[in-house]
Design a protein around this motif. Structure first.
Motif, PDB file in Angstrom:
ATOM      1  N   GLU A 189      37.533  41.060  50.336  1.00  0.00           N
ATOM      2  CA  GLU A 189      38.568  41.857  49.674  1.00  0.00           C
ATOM      3  C   GLU A 189      38.016  43.199  49.214  1.00  0.00           C
ATOM      4  N   LEU A 190      36.801  43.191  48.676  1.00  0.00           N
ATOM      5  CA  LEU A 190      36.171  44.437  48.242  1.00  0.00           C
ATOM      6  C   LEU A 190      35.899  45.380  49.417  1.00  0.00           C
ATOM      7  N   CYS A 191      35.651  44.791  50.581  1.00  0.00           N
ATOM      8  CA  CYS A 191      35.305  45.571  51.775  1.00  0.00           C
ATOM      9  C   CYS A 191      36.517  45.965  52.614  1.00  0.00           C
ATOM     10  N   GLY A 192      37.644  45.340  52.336  1.00  0.00           N
ATOM     11  CA  GLY A 192      38.807  45.594  53.160  1.00  0.00           C
ATOM     12  C   GLY A 192      38.701  44.946  54.524  1.00  0.00           C
ATOM     13  N   THR A 193      38.082  43.773  54.557  1.00  0.00           N
ATOM     14  CA  THR A 193      37.957  43.029  55.812  1.00  0.00           C
ATOM     15  C   THR A 193      38.361  41.581  55.552  1.00  0.00           C
TER      16      THR A 193
END
Length: 102
Positions: free
Chosen positions: A39-43
């Motif tokens: 979620e933090l990485c957008g993946t």
């Protein structure tokens, strides 16, 4: 050319495994689940799981986002495997920069 390709193919799994171990250790040290890191990485969580298994090369953009999310620097060094003309000058420059920081 073919011999070089085979050598790289043999070295790659060790490189990916070492990278996977570092990502897993940094994520665990921060108490994050794979899903939270994703979620933090957008993946996706599955992309983080693949990265942590170390079986395939990670995409550079994913690796950069993971490093950012883990508050880590991503340092990449290109070190010649054989001595080339001018490689001593590059090593000297690197040592000079290293000594200047301390």
């Amino acid at each position: 050319m073919r011999a070089r390709l085979k050598l790289r193919e043999r070295e790659a799994p060790e490189f990916y495994a070492a990278l996977a171990k570092q990502v897993t250790a940094q994520r665990s040290a921060r108490g994050l689940s794979q899903r939270e890191l994703a979620e933090l990485c957008g993946t996706t969580q599955s992309a983080i799981a693949r990265l942590e298994r170390g079986l395939r090369p990670p995409r550079m953009d994913t690796l950069l986002r993971v490093a950012w999310a883990l508050d880590c620097n991503l340092d990449i060094d290109l070190n010649p495997r054989t001595k080339t003309k001018g490689s001593d000058a590059v090593a000297t420059q690197k040592e000079t920069k290293s000594h200047a920081r301390t």
